[in-house]
Design an enzyme around this catalytic site. Structure first.
Site, PDB file in Angstrom:
ATOM      1  N   TYR A 154     -32.910  18.807  -7.684  1.00 45.24           N
ATOM      2  CA  TYR A 154     -33.060  19.679  -6.522  1.00 45.24           C
ATOM      3  C   TYR A 154     -32.819  21.136  -6.895  1.00 45.24           C
ATOM      4  O   TYR A 154     -32.221  21.447  -7.915  1.00 45.24           O
ATOM      5  CB  TYR A 154     -32.118  19.265  -5.381  1.00 45.24           C
ATOM      6  CG  TYR A 154     -30.661  19.572  -5.634  1.00 45.24           C
ATOM      7  CD1 TYR A 154     -30.108  20.767  -5.190  1.00 45.24           C
ATOM      8  CD2 TYR A 154     -29.837  18.686  -6.312  1.00 45.24           C
ATOM      9  CE1 TYR A 154     -28.768  21.062  -5.423  1.00 45.24           C
ATOM     10  CE2 TYR A 154     -28.521  18.971  -6.539  1.00 45.24           C
ATOM     11  CZ  TYR A 154     -27.981  20.156  -6.090  1.00 45.24           C
ATOM     12  OH  TYR A 154     -26.665  20.443  -6.323  1.00 45.24           O
ATOM     13  N   CYS A 155     -33.332  22.019  -6.050  1.00 43.76           N
ATOM     14  CA  CYS A 155     -33.109  23.455  -6.176  1.00 43.76           C
ATOM     15  C   CYS A 155     -32.829  23.968  -4.762  1.00 43.76           C
ATOM     16  O   CYS A 155     -32.302  23.228  -3.940  1.00 43.76           O
ATOM     17  CB  CYS A 155     -34.303  24.146  -6.829  1.00 43.76           C
ATOM     18  SG  CYS A 155     -35.839  24.025  -5.889  1.00 43.76           S
ATOM     19  N   LEU A 156     -33.189  25.186  -4.478  1.00 43.50           N
ATOM     20  CA  LEU A 156     -32.943  25.732  -3.146  1.00 43.50           C
ATOM     21  C   LEU A 156     -33.944  25.191  -2.128  1.00 43.50           C
ATOM     22  O   LEU A 156     -33.570  24.774  -1.042  1.00 43.50           O
ATOM     23  CB  LEU A 156     -32.988  27.264  -3.186  1.00 43.50           C
ATOM     24  CG  LEU A 156     -32.613  27.976  -1.895  1.00 43.50           C
ATOM     25  CD1 LEU A 156     -31.149  27.709  -1.556  1.00 43.50           C
ATOM     26  CD2 LEU A 156     -32.854  29.468  -2.011  1.00 43.50           C
TER      27      LEU A 156
END
Length: 149
Positions: free
Chosen positions: A96-98
């Protein structure tokens, strides 16, 4: 008559064709890419089943909150740090990221490097927080000292 209409409305038909192609790609794109995009429900299940959690945001973004015991490797550094990932390439990985864009590119990199169970969190940690799911935060050095006393 239909042919005449098509010729007169060529731009409309081109736009329709592009939209249909985009919809088809959004449906089948992940399958072709070799990884799965998951929502927060599936991500929670993966986390609870001890999937390896990989946060590909910057260190500053990571300090603002992270999922569980996620390993933080920036998306720009992932190619050089694959040795920090599980050696068993069948291990489920939740990336995941932002917002899901950087993690999608990292998920593609992982599948190209032989990982077979890569899952990208749709909407990233933003979606995770919006779902009311918990995030961890690093304690500041000041707070760590207070806790020791």
């Amino acid at each position: 008559m239909f042919i005449e209409f098509m010729q007169e409305q060529m731009l409309l038909f081109i736009a329709l064709f592009v939209v249909v192609i985009m919809l088809a790609y959004s449906y089948a794109g992940d399958k072709l890419a070799g990884f799965k995009t998951v929502g927060t429900d599936e991500a929670t299940r993966l986390y609870n089943d001890d999937a390896f959690v990989l946060d590909v945001r910057t260190a500053g973004e990571y300090r603002d909150g992270y999922i569980g015991n996620a390993l933080n490797i920036s998306s720009n550094e992932i190619a050089g740090k694959l040795d920090q990932l599980p050696s068993d390439k069948d291990t489920p990985i939740l990336v995941y990221c932002l917002s899901g864009a950087r993690s999608s590119r990292v998920a593609m990199t992982l599948t190209k490097n032989g990982y077979t169970s890569v899952n990208n969190l749709r909407g990233g940690i933003t979606a995770w927080k919006a779902a009311g799911l918990p995030v961890g935060r690093e304690r500041s050095k000041k707070n760590k000292k207070k806790q020791k006393q």
